[in-house]
Design a protein around this motif. Structure first.
Motif, mmCIF file in Angstrom:
data_model
loop_
_atom_site.group_PDB
_atom_site.id
_atom_site.type_symbol
_atom_site.label_atom_id
_atom_site.label_comp_id
_atom_site.label_asym_id
_atom_site.label_seq_id
_atom_site.Cartn_x
_atom_site.Cartn_y
_atom_site.Cartn_z
ATOM 1 N N ILE A 146 -7.168 6.147 -0.455
ATOM 2 C CA ILE A 146 -7.380 6.315 -1.940
ATOM 3 C C ILE A 146 -6.350 7.137 -2.392
ATOM 4 O O ILE A 146 -5.761 7.957 -2.061
ATOM 5 C CB ILE A 146 -8.561 7.406 -2.212
ATOM 6 N N ASP A 147 -5.970 6.264 -3.882
ATOM 7 C CA ASP A 147 -4.683 6.860 -4.403
ATOM 8 C C ASP A 147 -5.102 6.382 -5.928
ATOM 9 O O ASP A 147 -5.247 5.362 -6.365
ATOM 10 C CB ASP A 147 -3.331 5.982 -4.045
ATOM 11 N N THR A 148 -5.390 7.690 -6.698
ATOM 12 C CA THR A 148 -5.986 7.553 -8.107
ATOM 13 C C THR A 148 -4.663 7.317 -9.158
ATOM 14 O O THR A 148 -4.937 7.116 -10.318
ATOM 15 C CB THR A 148 -6.673 8.844 -8.355
ATOM 16 N N MET A 206 0.926 -1.212 -0.064
ATOM 17 C CA MET A 206 0.036 0.006 0.062
ATOM 18 C C MET A 206 0.920 1.348 -0.004
ATOM 19 O O MET A 206 1.838 1.267 0.922
ATOM 20 C CB MET A 206 -0.966 0.144 1.084
ATOM 21 N N ARG A 207 0.567 2.020 -0.913
ATOM 22 C CA ARG A 207 1.270 3.445 -0.901
ATOM 23 C C ARG A 207 0.970 4.390 0.472
ATOM 24 O O ARG A 207 0.052 4.199 1.091
ATOM 25 C CB ARG A 207 0.997 4.069 -2.211
ATOM 26 N N SER A 208 2.020 4.942 0.606
ATOM 27 C CA SER A 208 1.948 5.819 1.764
ATOM 28 C C SER A 208 2.315 7.226 1.464
ATOM 29 O O SER A 208 3.104 7.506 0.225
ATOM 30 C CB SER A 208 2.862 5.573 3.128
ATOM 31 N N THR A 209 2.105 8.418 2.140
ATOM 32 C CA THR A 209 2.240 9.690 1.877
ATOM 33 C C THR A 209 2.971 10.270 3.130
ATOM 34 O O THR A 209 2.515 9.944 4.237
ATOM 35 C CB THR A 209 1.028 10.577 1.564
ATOM 36 N N ARG A 210 3.753 11.187 2.973
ATOM 37 C CA ARG A 210 4.344 12.319 4.131
ATOM 38 C C ARG A 210 3.892 13.507 3.878
ATOM 39 O O ARG A 210 4.040 14.168 2.704
ATOM 40 C CB ARG A 210 5.832 12.117 4.022
ATOM 41 N N VAL A 211 3.333 14.076 4.869
ATOM 42 C CA VAL A 211 2.832 15.526 4.716
ATOM 43 C C VAL A 211 3.621 16.072 5.757
ATOM 44 O O VAL A 211 3.540 15.878 6.858
ATOM 45 C CB VAL A 211 1.259 15.527 4.868
ATOM 46 N N ALA A 212 4.398 17.187 5.532
ATOM 47 C CA ALA A 212 4.955 17.821 6.330
ATOM 48 C C ALA A 212 4.654 19.554 6.237
ATOM 49 O O ALA A 212 4.692 20.015 5.168
ATOM 50 C CB ALA A 212 6.617 17.913 6.392
#
Length: 105
Positions: free
Chosen positions: A93-95, A1-7
């Motif tokens: 959700i990852d389009t 599963m993809r992950s995201t980093r938000v800073a």
């Protein structure tokens, strides 16, 4: 599963345009050379703050990106901007990946 980093970063002396320039020359190559890189972008959220958003193939790679970003900021941009908060999470959700939008600055 993809992950995201938000800073979320606070801009110190200087401008958002200067931040964009530093991101283009420093963070973009660093992230692009990292295993699991999918995408990266920054967005100004107010006059003295911006967010950095990156997507990675795995949670571990997103966590590694947080460390790389922190090290890069300490070495290169601490006088221009500082980290306020960092978040890493799995994408529900990852389009998919499309060509990045041109940088407006």
């Amino acid at each position: 599963m993809r992950s995201t980093r938000v800073a979320l970063y606070d801009i110190k002396p200087g401008t958002y345009d200067e931040v964009v320039g530093q991101a283009k020359s420093g963070m973009v190559p660093l992230f692009k050379a990292s295993k699991g890189f999918v995408s990266y972008g920054i967005a100004q959220v107010d006059e003295k703050a911006f967010v950095s958003i990156s997507t990675w193939e795995t949670r571990a790679q997103a966590d590694d990106a947080a460390v790389k970003a922190a090290d890069w900021v300490k070495a290169n941009s601490r006088d221009r901007f500082t980290l306020r908060n960092n978040y890493v999470g799995d994408l529900a959700i990852d389009t998919g990946h499309r060509e990045p939008a041109p940088i407006a600055h």
